[in-house]
Design an enzyme around this catalytic site. Structure first.
Site, PDB file in Angstrom:
ATOM      1  CB  CYS A   1      37.672  57.406  25.423  1.00 14.34           C
ATOM      2  SG  CYS A   1      38.184  55.931  26.401  1.00 14.34           S
TER       3      CYS A   1
ATOM      4  CB  CYS B   1      37.237  59.171  31.854  1.00 18.74           C
ATOM      5  SG  CYS B   1      38.604  58.488  32.218  1.00 18.74           S
TER       6      CYS B   1
ATOM      7  CB  CYS C   1      44.820  54.542  29.343  1.00 17.04           C
ATOM      8  SG  CYS C   1      43.407  54.600  30.678  1.00 17.04           S
TER       9      CYS C   1
ATOM     10  CD  GLN D   1      36.747  45.706  45.533  1.00 19.00           C
ATOM     11  OE1 GLN D   1      36.614  46.586  44.743  1.00 19.00           O
ATOM     12  NE2 GLN D   1      35.832  44.962  45.989  1.00 19.00           N
TER      13      GLN D   1
ATOM     14  CD  GLU E   1      30.283  35.744  45.249  1.00 19.60           C
ATOM     15  OE1 GLU E   1      30.112  36.888  45.616  1.00 19.60           O
ATOM     16  OE2 GLU E   1      29.850  35.384  44.117  1.00 19.60           O
TER      17      GLU E   1
ATOM     18  CG  ASP F   1      30.683  44.776  48.746  1.00 20.49           C
ATOM     19  OD1 ASP F   1      30.167  45.612  47.871  1.00 20.49           O
ATOM     20  OD2 ASP F   1      31.863  44.688  48.714  1.00 20.49           O
TER      21      ASP F   1
ATOM     22  CB  CYS G   1      29.125  49.742  43.639  1.00 23.54           C
ATOM     23  SG  CYS G   1      28.214  48.346  43.328  1.00 23.54           S
TER      24      CYS G   1
HETATM   25  N1  SAH Z   1      32.836  41.698  48.628  1.00 22.45           N
HETATM   26  C1  SAH Z   1      33.374  41.601  47.616  1.00 22.45           C
HETATM   27  C2  SAH Z   1      32.573  41.549  46.310  1.00 22.45           C
HETATM   28  C3  SAH Z   1      31.591  42.594  46.188  1.00 22.45           C
HETATM   29  S1  SAH Z   1      31.079  42.587  44.495  1.00 22.45           S
HETATM   30  C4  SAH Z   1      34.913  42.179  47.390  1.00 22.45           C
HETATM   31  O1  SAH Z   1      34.929  43.202  47.912  1.00 22.45           O
HETATM   32  O2  SAH Z   1      35.348  41.745  46.672  1.00 22.45           O
HETATM   33  C5  SAH Z   1      29.381  41.808  44.760  1.00 22.45           C
HETATM   34  C6  SAH Z   1      29.433  40.387  44.793  1.00 22.45           C
HETATM   35  O3  SAH Z   1      28.053  39.755  44.926  1.00 22.45           O
HETATM   36  C7  SAH Z   1      29.878  39.471  43.508  1.00 22.45           C
HETATM   37  O4  SAH Z   1      30.910  38.588  43.770  1.00 22.45           O
HETATM   38  C8  SAH Z   1      28.790  38.875  42.979  1.00 22.45           C
HETATM   39  O5  SAH Z   1      29.267  37.420  42.368  1.00 22.45           O
HETATM   40  C9  SAH Z   1      28.112  38.460  44.243  1.00 22.45           C
HETATM   41  N2  SAH Z   1      26.472  38.069  44.179  1.00 22.45           N
HETATM   42  C10 SAH Z   1      25.727  38.662  43.340  1.00 22.45           C
HETATM   43  N3  SAH Z   1      24.424  38.349  43.360  1.00 22.45           N
HETATM   44  C11 SAH Z   1      24.466  37.547  44.745  1.00 22.45           C
HETATM   45  C12 SAH Z   1      23.415  36.746  45.600  1.00 22.45           C
HETATM   46  N4  SAH Z   1      22.081  36.982  45.449  1.00 22.45           N
HETATM   47  N5  SAH Z   1      24.001  36.295  46.494  1.00 22.45           N
HETATM   48  C13 SAH Z   1      25.227  36.188  46.823  1.00 22.45           C
HETATM   49  N6  SAH Z   1      26.301  37.085  46.243  1.00 22.45           N
HETATM   50  C14 SAH Z   1      25.792  37.706  44.985  1.00 22.45           C
END
Ligand code: SAH
Length: 457
Positions: free
Chosen positions: A81, A84, A163, A286, A336, A385, A412
């Site tokens: 699979c 994981c 799962c 999340q 965003e 983020d 991440c």
């Molecule tokens: N902080 C949020 C999401 C993080 S994921 C949380 O914890 O729920 C990363 C996010 O960045 C996604 O929602 C994606 O759509 C956004 N993203 C991607 N490229 C971007 C850009 N150039 N400017 C602003 N946001 C962006």
């Protein structure tokens, strides 16, 4: 030039590292070989499958001496699979590997020295942690409908009645859909021919609310006998919403744009850090709520908020971090790129009565430099983020010009985090704190939060 290894021959090798896809990496006379299923510290017998100029791939034939961290996977299909990658690695071993990965990247790519003492904050129970499942549905040759996960590097569906990363209720839901489809001869989607009806089953479980949503993704407009399916799913405690998602495109993207409610609510709710979020099949949320709370609390703690700060939350998604920070800061401004996520963010703020946040749709690397140029935007704390590719360099440069007291970087992907840290260090910032939080046990994914500020602060 001849290589030290030959295809189709077997060799003995010591594994000394784990690659980014969870594969073991070792060297035969200096020549790098990747071997799926092998762990660091193991001596193995390997069959060479393929060679390139400077590396090759091998098949694990025998473990001559196993790693002290090797364990028997809980899941019977763990080997095949694609869900994981690390079930054969004890959880203790996984956490040590993730901390080491961040240390290595910060030192090698980020240019930091002696990033020592890092540990990964893990889960007490690293199983059944996900609140969202996406099961592809397909047709087996004789055995009827298959519901499960894609095999590694392919779209072949491995039938997965259980799962261990998902909430146990999924085992019940997939069993009901499987039996329903077999009984009423409902076809499953066939990717190659773009034929057949049921493509995916998507489920979402509100961990704190107990509310469950089942979404059937179909290549068509209606699901025959759906009333029977609804009636059966209603029997499961917690199911409050059964919806169809229409996706008639020939694409790998799982969800289409249209959602039709078959029964119950259109959205479910869940809470994170005391804040209520509304979740639809299409909204981002999340997947490991317990560890998300740990991660965001760590980010809030690093920011050391006193209540009078202005915070920028860049790449804010549906505003999860913004709303966490808003409780402790004077004002939060989130940016965003996805308009629907910003609509969710605004709705979530409103329904929680949080009024000191505002959001803007746009690319962070366009919005922030423009606001800095035109309005001299300032901030005490900046949180970023970004997705796996990390931050845009123009954005990093503007961040250093805005010169916040604190920069909290949630990442991440340790490699792009390290690259961005190096850039920020060149511009006079330094790393004050690093914390690895394991959001995705049994997989190779690593989540890190880093606190930075100006060297002289
Ligand atoms: N902080 C949020 C999401 C993080 S994921 C949380 O914890 O729920 C990363 C996010 O960045 C996604 O929602 C994606 O759509 C956004 N993203 C991607 N490229 C971007 C850009 N150039 N400017 C602003 N946001 C962006």
């Amino acid at each position: 030039m001849s290589l030290p290894v030959e295809k189709n021959k077997t060799y003995e090798m010591i594994v000394d590292a784990l690659g980014s896809n969870g594969e073991g990496i070792g060297r035969i006379e200096g020549f790098t070989i990747f071997v799926e299923g092998a762990l660091p510290e193991e001596t193995i017998k390997v069959l060479i499958l393929k060679t390139k100029k400077s590396y090759g791939y091998g098949k694990l034939l025998e473990i001559i001496s196993p790693s002290p961290y090797r364990v028997e996977p809980l899941c019977p299909v763990a080997k095949t699979c694609g869900g994981c990658q690390l079930q054969h690695f004890s959880y203790e071993g996984q956490l040590a590997y993730k901390a080491k990965k961040v240390k290595d990247d910060l030192e090698r790519i980020g240019g930091l020295k002696n990033v020592d003492g890092l540990t990964a904050c893990g889960m007490e129970d690293p199983w059944r942690y996900r609140n969202k499942a996406k099961f592809p549905v397909g047709m087996g040759k004789d055995e009827g409908v298959k519901i499960g996960f894609y095999a590694k590097r392919s779209h072949r569906i491995i039938d997965t009645p259980v799962c261990y990363l998902q909430d146990p209720v999924n085992d019940e839901i997939t069993a009901i859909v499987r039996a329903f489809m077999n009984e009423f001869q409902i076809s499953a989607y066939d990717e190659e021919g773009h034929k057949g009806l049921v493509r995916h089953i998507l489920t979402r479980v509100g961990r704190n609310s107990g509310e469950i949503m089942v979404c059937i993704v179909i290549n068509g407009r209606r699901l025959p006998h759906s009333e029977v399916l609804v009636e059966r799913l209603q029997q499961i405690l917690g199911v409050v919403s059964v919806v169809l998602n229409i996706n008639k495109e020939q694409t790998n993207v799982i969800l289409g744009k249209k959602v039709v409610t078959l029964w119950g609510k259109e959205t479910i709710e869940d809470t994170l850090g005391g804040i209520t979020f509304e979740i639809s099949p299409l909204s981002f949320y999340q997947v490991n709520p317990a560890q998300t709370e740990v991660l965001y609390n760590k980010a809030v703690e690093m920011a050391g908020l006193k209540g009078n700060e202005t915070v920028l939350d860049l790449y804010c998604g549906i505003g999860t971090i913004s709303l966490f920070f808003a409780k402790k800061a004077k004002k939060v401004f989130g940016v965003e790129i996805v308009p629907e996520a910003i609509a969710d963010a605004r709705r979530n703020a409103e329904r929680n009565g949080i009024t000191n946040v505002s959001f803007q749709v746009g690319a962070a690397e366009e919005v922030i430099p423009r606001l800095f140029r035109e309005q001299g935007i300032r901030a005490d704390v900046i949180v970023v983020d970004p997705p796996r590719k990390g931050c845009d360099q123009t954005l990093l440069d503007t961040i250093t010009s805005i010169n916040p007291d604190k920069l909290v970087y949630v990442s991440c992907n340790p490699a792009t985090l390290a690259r961005d840290v190096a850039r920020l260090c060149e511009k006079g910032f330094e790393v004050k704190d690093v914390q690895v939080v394991d959001q995705f046990p049994m997989t190779v994914h690593v989540e890190t939060v880093v606190l930075m500020s100006r060297v002289d602060k």
